[in-house]
Structures are given as C-alpha cells and as structure tokens.
Design an enzyme around this catalytic site. Structure first.
Site, mmCIF file in Angstrom:
data_model
loop_
_atom_site.group_PDB
_atom_site.id
_atom_site.type_symbol
_atom_site.label_atom_id
_atom_site.label_comp_id
_atom_site.label_asym_id
_atom_site.label_seq_id
_atom_site.Cartn_x
_atom_site.Cartn_y
_atom_site.Cartn_z
ATOM 1 N N SER A 1 0.829 -1.212 0.000
ATOM 2 C CA SER A 1 0.000 0.000 0.000
ATOM 3 C C SER A 1 0.863 1.263 0.000
ATOM 4 O O SER A 1 2.013 1.254 0.472
ATOM 5 C CB SER A 1 -0.899 -0.009 1.229
ATOM 6 O OG SER A 1 -0.092 -0.011 2.390
ATOM 7 N N GLY B 1 4.253 2.215 2.045
ATOM 8 C CA GLY B 1 5.366 2.650 1.189
ATOM 9 C C GLY B 1 5.958 3.971 1.679
ATOM 10 O O GLY B 1 7.177 4.151 1.702
ATOM 11 N N GLU C 1 6.566 -0.255 -5.211
ATOM 12 C CA GLU C 1 5.437 -0.529 -6.126
ATOM 13 C C GLU C 1 4.194 -0.419 -5.268
ATOM 14 O O GLU C 1 3.933 -1.299 -4.442
ATOM 15 C CB GLU C 1 5.546 -1.951 -6.708
ATOM 16 C CG GLU C 1 6.782 -2.221 -7.528
ATOM 17 C CD GLU C 1 6.655 -1.740 -8.965
ATOM 18 O OE1 GLU C 1 5.622 -1.137 -9.326
ATOM 19 O OE2 GLU C 1 7.607 -1.966 -9.723
ATOM 20 N N CYS D 1 -3.383 -4.313 -8.121
ATOM 21 C CA CYS D 1 -2.940 -2.928 -7.935
ATOM 22 C C CYS D 1 -3.301 -2.067 -9.141
ATOM 23 O O CYS D 1 -3.635 -0.903 -9.008
ATOM 24 C CB CYS D 1 -1.443 -2.914 -7.713
ATOM 25 S SG CYS D 1 -0.553 -3.859 -8.962
HETATM 26 P P1 NAD Z 1 0.332 -3.530 2.873
HETATM 27 O O1 NAD Z 1 1.095 -2.289 2.583
HETATM 28 O O2 NAD Z 1 -0.601 -3.532 4.021
HETATM 29 O O3 NAD Z 1 1.333 -4.738 3.133
HETATM 30 C C1 NAD Z 1 2.302 -5.109 2.198
HETATM 31 C C2 NAD Z 1 3.428 -5.818 2.911
HETATM 32 O O4 NAD Z 1 4.087 -4.893 3.778
HETATM 33 C C3 NAD Z 1 2.992 -6.983 3.802
HETATM 34 O O5 NAD Z 1 3.963 -7.995 3.721
HETATM 35 C C4 NAD Z 1 2.983 -6.347 5.195
HETATM 36 O O6 NAD Z 1 3.165 -7.267 6.241
HETATM 37 C C5 NAD Z 1 4.168 -5.418 5.096
HETATM 38 N N1 NAD Z 1 4.144 -4.281 6.028
HETATM 39 C C6 NAD Z 1 3.077 -3.737 6.667
HETATM 40 N N2 NAD Z 1 3.484 -2.689 7.418
HETATM 41 C C7 NAD Z 1 4.818 -2.578 7.247
HETATM 42 C C8 NAD Z 1 5.806 -1.675 7.743
HETATM 43 N N3 NAD Z 1 5.496 -0.670 8.565
HETATM 44 N N4 NAD Z 1 7.083 -1.831 7.329
HETATM 45 C C9 NAD Z 1 7.420 -2.823 6.469
HETATM 46 N N5 NAD Z 1 6.533 -3.714 5.982
HETATM 47 C C10 NAD Z 1 5.248 -3.590 6.355
HETATM 48 O O7 NAD Z 1 -0.370 -3.919 1.510
HETATM 49 P P2 NAD Z 1 -1.317 -5.156 1.222
HETATM 50 O O8 NAD Z 1 -2.638 -4.843 1.831
HETATM 51 O O9 NAD Z 1 -0.643 -6.430 1.561
HETATM 52 O O10 NAD Z 1 -1.405 -5.114 -0.378
HETATM 53 C C11 NAD Z 1 -2.300 -4.354 -1.050
HETATM 54 C C12 NAD Z 1 -1.629 -3.099 -1.587
HETATM 55 O O11 NAD Z 1 -0.523 -3.454 -2.425
HETATM 56 C C13 NAD Z 1 -2.557 -2.301 -2.474
HETATM 57 O O12 NAD Z 1 -2.429 -0.944 -2.162
HETATM 58 C C14 NAD Z 1 -2.026 -2.584 -3.884
HETATM 59 O O13 NAD Z 1 -2.337 -1.599 -4.818
HETATM 60 C C15 NAD Z 1 -0.573 -2.726 -3.640
HETATM 61 N N6 NAD Z 1 0.087 -3.474 -4.716
HETATM 62 C C16 NAD Z 1 0.861 -2.791 -5.616
HETATM 63 C C17 NAD Z 1 1.481 -3.464 -6.669
HETATM 64 C C18 NAD Z 1 2.331 -2.734 -7.666
HETATM 65 O O14 NAD Z 1 3.034 -3.396 -8.440
HETATM 66 N N7 NAD Z 1 2.317 -1.420 -7.692
HETATM 67 C C19 NAD Z 1 1.319 -4.848 -6.796
HETATM 68 C C20 NAD Z 1 0.540 -5.515 -5.864
HETATM 69 C C21 NAD Z 1 -0.077 -4.809 -4.815
#
Ligand code: NAD
Length: 482
Positions: free
Chosen positions: A239, A243, A260, A294
């Site tokens: 997310s 990020g 990403e 995404c």
């Molecule tokens: P998220 O950001 O909640 O989690 C992603 C990953 O980050 C997980 O492994 C999570 O455990 C970890 N994480 C959570 N907090 C963290 C922190 N503070 N520090 C480091 N790592 C941490 O996202 P999600 O809900 O798993 O995935 C959905 C999101 O991913 C959507 O916003 C989607 O658009 C995006 N996404 C983007 C792409 C792309 O290529 N741009 C591809 C797939 C998904």
C-alpha cells in the site's frame, strides 16, 4: 454458489493434492528455524474461514540472523559465482516451480482466495516465466548494460503483498539473484504458504544456504527488515501508506529503494470501440482476482453517447458471473483475501451510497461461510467522490462519462495515483494520443491486465517509483559505477 443465468455442476479442484504442514518455521541460512520469540500466527482459508497452518512470527532477532546469513552467502558464495552458474540455479528453480505448478496453484487459492483458474493459468505460469526470463539474463548482464561498469548491491530486503503472493516473490527474487544479490524476503501475513513452498524448492534446487531467506510475520517484521543497517536494498510492493513509512525509514541511509504501491487506474472507453469486446475487457480489468489487483481498471470513463448501452451490457454480463468457492473451476470471482479487506470494501460501498452514487449488484447468492463480496457498479459518481479517488482494492467499479478527449485526460489524470490505464478504441491515432497524455506507468490498448516478464511495470506519482520486469528490473538490483 449460485447464479441465476447458469446452473453448472461444481467442478472442484481437490485440495488433497497439496500437503500443508501444520506448522511452518522460518527459512534462514538454508535451514528451518523456530522464531526467537516462539510466537506463531494462524493462516486461514478465506473461502470458508478454516484454519490452514501456524506460521512463525519473526522479530528483529530473527531478521538479524537472516540478514547475517544473506550477507555471508553473498560474500562467500553467491558473489563469487559466474553469471552462468547463477543462471543454472535460476533455471533449476524455474523448472521445479513448473513441475509443482498444480500444487502451487492450489496452495495459492487455498491461502489467498483467488479462483483456481487464475492461480493455475496466470499467477503460477507467470511466476515460472519470471525465473526463466531472469535466468537467461544472469550471464548476459554485460550485454544488457553494454559499456557500463556495475556490481551487485549485496543483500536485498524484499516485502510482498497478498494479492499475487508467488508472482510478486518472483518479480523480486529472480532479478535480485540473477544480478548476484542475496535476499531476505518477507511475504504478506495472510498469504505466506507459497513463499514457504518456494523455500522448499530452493532447498531441492541445491541453492547455497543463505542465498534466499524467507522470514514470515506481520508489519513489525517488515519494519525490522527495513530498519536493518546491513541491508543494501529495499524492494517493497504494497500500500501507499506503508510505502511512505518505508521511504521515511530509508531517508539518510545508503539503501537503494524501489516502491510498487497502490493504484486507481482509469479505463477509457471511446464510442468507436468494439463494445462487446470492451465490456468483456472491462469486466476482466476490475473483477479479475476480486479487484485485488494494484493496476485494476477501477475507474471506467465511458463516452457519453454510448454510456447507457455500456452500463446495460455491464449489468447483463454481471448477471452471469460466478461468485463462490475459489477451488471451483467455474468460479469467476473467489473470496476476498481477509475479513479486514472485506470490511474495507464494505465501508467503501457505504461511502459510495452516502455520496449519492447509484449502486448495482447482480442477484447471485454468496456462500454463507467465508469472505465474499458481490461485484459492484457505481454510476452517477462525482469526480471528487471518495469511491472515485481512493483505492478500494475490491470488485467495485465506478463509472463516469465524458464528451471530449481533453475532458477524459483531465479526469483520468486527476488522481493521486498513476499505475496503469486502458484505452478502448478502433482508432490507432487516439490510442497514441491518449496514451502519451495519461500519467500512468502502463497503458494498455484494447486489452487489460496483460503481463510479461520482459515488460517493465511500475507507477507514477503515489503509485511508487522504480520498475520491475524487463531489463529495467535488473538495474534495480545493480550499482552502476559510471
Ligand atoms: P500492505 O502495505 O498492508 O502490506 C504489504 C506488505 O508490507 C505486507 O507484507 C505487510 O506485512 C508489510 N508491512 C506492513 N506494514 C509494514 C511496515 N510498517 N514496514 C514494512 N513492511 C510492512 O499492503 P497489502 O494490503 O498487503 O497489499 C495491497 C496493496 O498493495 C494495495 O495498495 C495494492 O495496490 C498494492 N500493490 C501494488 C502493486 C504494484 O506493483 N504497484 C502490486 C501488488 C499490490
């Protein structure tokens, strides 16, 4: 599962074909190790809420062990191998993944809720292709970057989301290893199983210990990986909110970062497009993988003259969509990945109604157990509406109309995100005209959600920076000296 249009016999893929262990440890230095805290969390099947396995929850101590193992493997083994030797390991991994494709597909569906048709036909074949593709580059880096001097970065910390668990792992691990780096990867907490299966594949491939380390856990585990001082690169997909935290944590450090992030992609339908083909493409662009994509085409812009016809066709098509058990080969829309994500989607459905948009859902009946959401259309949506501006990450499509090209470019670009876009028209000049004006990393024309390992992928604006895939995906894992 029920659907008023069709009455197909269930065609279930058998879950008995996979062996899920009751408990998974951390994969560090080529061995399975219990977490320092002794803590485990449960992973559940979102299709019926049944318990699948207990997974180790890594803390900063485990991350430190994994990073040390990756550093030692980098210095003593992996960086000393020729590109051709690295390539051989990657080819071996790719072939083993192919051999186990069915098992991986079923596991992905059980753990993540996506329809078996997608895991089987899209996720797993694409993940294998990424390994084959980057295996081929491993001994041709000099050709890829002719005349330039470069070296591997060292240890890469990689964090992946739950929507394409094994595919996102492949996007990260394959180029990193091809370029000579070692990795510590943290999969998403709701979908760790295929990453753990991948660790078994690395063992079977004889990959030297410590080259790939898999540390499972929640956000705190990811944050510990980002904070570790001996990590040279952070590659994150997830997310935008997380990020941004990662970007802040890396400021002032020498870490190279690629992000990403989220999206709210525009799909633009012009009046001269082949409408039935476009309607099918729009359905695929947003309802594929429950909208957990995404780059999903979650904002549809239809030219005013055909809007009524298109909305009627979309509603008609949604009546024949199968929502239900993801292991059923007939299923089009499976389970939402988690209860939390379902609650987020339901919150946005309520916001859409409160904002005055008109909501349409087909008459299908959802299974009583598990996390499911009907595919949803919103019409009469204002440009400023939250449902048109914020990422919902579910099977929800907002529909707006436009009259001129200038208007649609303005509306499509009026978003904090810029991951992807689609253009549907029979006019080639309009394809080029629109795609050059849209602020999006990828623009598809008369198709959507097409991926290939040779094509770079990445966003503009709050959708992140850096590219994965293709030759660009290699440069994200190299340090250039001139
Ligand atoms: P998220 O950001 O909640 O989690 C992603 C990953 O980050 C997980 O492994 C999570 O455990 C970890 N994480 C959570 N907090 C963290 C922190 N503070 N520090 C480091 N790592 C941490 O996202 P999600 O809900 O798993 O995935 C959905 C999101 O991913 C959507 O916003 C989607 O658009 C995006 N996404 C983007 C792409 C792309 O290529 N741009 C591809 C797939 C998904």
């Amino acid at each position: 599962m029920s659907n008023p249009t069709w009455n197909l016999e269930p065609s279930l893929e058998s879950a008995a074909q996979v062996q899920i262990k009751p408990q998974y440890e951390l994969f560090i230095d080529g061995k399975w190790q219990a977490p320092a805290s002794g803590t485990y969390f449960a992973t559940v099947n979102p299709a019926d809420e049944s318990h699948l396995a207990k997974i180790a929850w890594a803390n900063a101590t485990d991350i430190d062990l994994a990073v040390s193992a990756a550093r030692s493997a980098y210095e003593n083994v992996w960086s000393k191998l020729s590109g051709a030797a690295r390539g051989k390991y990657l080819f071996r991994i790719a072939r083993l993944m192919q051999e186990k494709a069915k098992e991986l597909a079923i596991m992905e569906t059980l753990d993540g809720g996506k329809p078996i048709r997608e895991s089987r036909d899209i996720d797993i074949p694409l993940a294998c292709n990424h390994f084959f593709y980057y295996a081929g580059w491993a001994d041709k880096l000099q050709e890829a970057f002719a005349g330039q001097q470069f070296e591997a970065l060292g240890v890469a910390g990689q964090i992946t989301p739950w929507n394409f668990p094994l595919l996102m792992l492949a996007w990260k691990v394959a180029p990193a290893l091809a370029c000579g780096n070692t990795v510590v990867l943290k999969p998403a907490e709701t979908t760790s199983l295929t990453a753990l299966k991948f660790a078994e594949i690395c063992q079977e491939a004889g990959l030297p210990a410590g080259v790939v380390n898999i540390v499972t856990g929640y956000g705190d585990t990811g944050a510990a990986l980002v904070a570790h001082s001996d990590v040279d690169k952070i590659a994150f997909t997830g997310s935008t909110a997380v990020g941004k935290q990662i970007q802040k944590a890396c400021i002032g450090t020498p870490k190279k970062v690629t992000l990403e992030l989220g999206g709210k992609s525009a799909n633009i339908l012009l009046e001269d497009a082949p409408i039935d083909q476009a309607v099918e493409g729009i359905i695929n662009s947003i309802f594929f993988n429950q909208g957990h994509v995404c780059c999903a085409g979650s904002r549809l812009f239809v030219q005013e003259s055909i809007a009524e016809q298109v909305v009627a066709k979309l509603k008609f098509r949604l009546q024949s969509i199968y929502v239900g058990n993801p292991l059923d080969k007939n299923t089009d829309i499976g389970a939402i990945n988690s209860k939390k994500q379902l609650e987020t989607i339901e919150k946005y459905l309520a916001i859409g109604l409160a904002e005055g948009a008109e909501m349409y859902q087909p008459d299908c009946t959802l299974p009583s157990q598990g996390f499911y959401c009907k595919p949803t259309l919103f019409t009469d949506v204002a440009q400023s509406a939250r449902i048109a501006q914020e990422e919902i990450f579910g099977p929800v499509l907002t529909i707006q109309t436009f009259r001129t090209m200038e208007e649609v470019v303005q509306k499509a670009n009026n978003s904090p995100y810029g991951l992807a876009a689609g253009v549907w028209t029979a006019n080639g000049a309009r394809i080029f005209g629109l795609s050059s004006q849209l602020h999006a990393g990828v623009v598809w024309a008369n198709t959507y959600n097409k991926f290939d390992p040779a094509s770079p992928f990445g966003g503009y604006k709050e959708s992140g920076f850096g590219r994965e895939g293709g030759r660009h995906g290699l440069s994200a894992y190299l340090k250039f000296k001139n």
